[in-house]
Scaffold this active site. Structure first.
Site, PDB file in Angstrom:
ATOM      1  N   SER A   1       0.843  -1.199   0.000  1.00  0.00           N
ATOM      2  CA  SER A   1       0.000   0.000   0.000  1.00  0.00           C
ATOM      3  C   SER A   1       0.875   1.244   0.000  1.00  0.00           C
ATOM      4  O   SER A   1       1.986   1.245   0.552  1.00  0.00           O
ATOM      5  CB  SER A   1      -0.902   0.011   1.243  1.00  0.00           C
ATOM      6  OG  SER A   1      -1.551   1.261   1.394  1.00  0.00           O
TER       7      SER A   1
ATOM      8  N   TYR B   1      -0.885   0.098  10.394  1.00  0.00           N
ATOM      9  CA  TYR B   1      -1.069  -0.518   9.082  1.00  0.00           C
ATOM     10  C   TYR B   1       0.020  -0.047   8.121  1.00  0.00           C
ATOM     11  O   TYR B   1       0.636  -0.855   7.408  1.00  0.00           O
ATOM     12  CB  TYR B   1      -2.450  -0.149   8.550  1.00  0.00           C
ATOM     13  CG  TYR B   1      -2.736  -0.556   7.133  1.00  0.00           C
ATOM     14  CD1 TYR B   1      -3.129  -1.853   6.824  1.00  0.00           C
ATOM     15  CD2 TYR B   1      -2.658   0.364   6.090  1.00  0.00           C
ATOM     16  CE1 TYR B   1      -3.411  -2.229   5.522  1.00  0.00           C
ATOM     17  CE2 TYR B   1      -2.941   0.001   4.793  1.00  0.00           C
ATOM     18  CZ  TYR B   1      -3.321  -1.293   4.505  1.00  0.00           C
ATOM     19  OH  TYR B   1      -3.613  -1.662   3.210  1.00  0.00           O
TER      20      TYR B   1
ATOM     21  N   LYS C   1       2.881  -2.310   6.279  1.00  0.00           N
ATOM     22  CA  LYS C   1       3.045  -2.371   4.830  1.00  0.00           C
ATOM     23  C   LYS C   1       4.459  -1.972   4.414  1.00  0.00           C
ATOM     24  O   LYS C   1       5.006  -2.513   3.440  1.00  0.00           O
ATOM     25  CB  LYS C   1       2.008  -1.485   4.145  1.00  0.00           C
ATOM     26  CG  LYS C   1       0.586  -2.003   4.238  1.00  0.00           C
ATOM     27  CD  LYS C   1       0.428  -3.355   3.569  1.00  0.00           C
ATOM     28  CE  LYS C   1      -1.031  -3.787   3.512  1.00  0.00           C
ATOM     29  NZ  LYS C   1      -1.201  -5.114   2.862  1.00  0.00           N
TER      30      LYS C   1
END
Length: 266
Positions: free
Chosen positions: A141, A154, A158
């Protein structure tokens, strides 16, 4: 697509391949001729289908190493081999760091970084013993390459996933290729929760240089390419799938509307 990226006879596992981006990846692989096994904790209401073919579903909790090993043992026993793993499962609720305890943030990292590590290790044990090796694709991402307020854990996971893929690509070469797709905003069934109605989704899409959000099929096509022989010399790469990225905020904030002279651009 089938002419240059035919995956007929290959076997693929797509984690979280039952909805959203994962379902788009699954459908693209089915269209390219692959046998596809999807896995998640809960079975989908309807299996993913494309080109008159249907993906197989196997339940698994990817945070349980023993269950993951059993999954890949079953795939090898039932299908004879494993050619592709797409580590797609992941995600996070929107939560500022001050609003979530350490355990909640750790679970986000567990799902988005440790689970793909566990899954990749299990897949490698199958791929390294077979002729032709295999391919692993991480679904990354843009959150891993820029500040991600509201999804900091998050984004950190990533970022780690991309680095992990590069290290795997070196350690497991030449038998197994490992690459990352770095995704921007993708339109899925959950988009209204983030962007509102159709007008809101369109407005957000206009902030992307290509003028729209990605569709799951766009991600699926990129996976088909990386899994195919056309990408046989691509490993350790991070391929952006973000429609050109994000327009720099300073361009919209500036009061002078002209092209900066050379040497004055930030």
């Amino acid at each position: 697509m089938a002419v240059i990226t035919d995956l007929s006879g290959s076997v693929a596992v797509v984690t979280g391949g039952t909805r959203g981006v994962g379902a788009g990846i699954t459908r693209a692989l089915l269209e390219a001729g692959a046998e596809v096994v999807t896995c998640a904790r809960r079975a989908p209401d309807e299996p993913a289908e494309a080109a008159g073919r249907t993906a197989r579903f196997l339940p698994v909790d990817l945070r349980e190493p023993a269950a993951v090993t059993d999954l890949f043992d079953r795939v090898r026993a039932d299908h004879g081999r494993l050619d592709l793993l797409v580590n797609n499962a992941g995600g996070t609720p929107f939560r500022m760091l001050r609003d979530g305890g350490a355990r909640q943030q750790a679970r986000v990292v567990e799902l988005n970084l440790l689970a793909p590590l566990t899954t990749s290790l299990a897949a490698y044990e199958v791929m390294r013993h077979q002729s032709g090796g295999g391919t692993i694709i991480m679904i990354g991402s843009v959150s891993g390459t820029r500040p991600s307020p509201g999804s900091a854990a998050y984004g950190a996971a990533k970022a780690g996933l991309d680095n992990l893929a590069r290290s795997m690509a070196v350690e497991w070469a030449p038998k197994v290729r490992v690459n990352t797709l770095v995704l921007g905003m993708v339109r899925t069934e959950l988009s209204p929760l983030h962007y509102g109605d159709e007008d809101g989704i369109a407005a957000v899409g206009r902030t992307v240089p290509l003028g729209r959000l990605a569709e799951p099929a766009d991600v699926g096509d990129a996976c088909v390419f990386l899994a195919s022989d056309r990408a046989a010399y691509i490993s350790g790469a991070s391929l952006p799938v973000h429609g050109g990225g994000e327009r720099p905020a300073f361009l919209d904030a500036a009061t002078v509307n002209h092209t900066p002279s050379e040497g004055n651009t930030p």
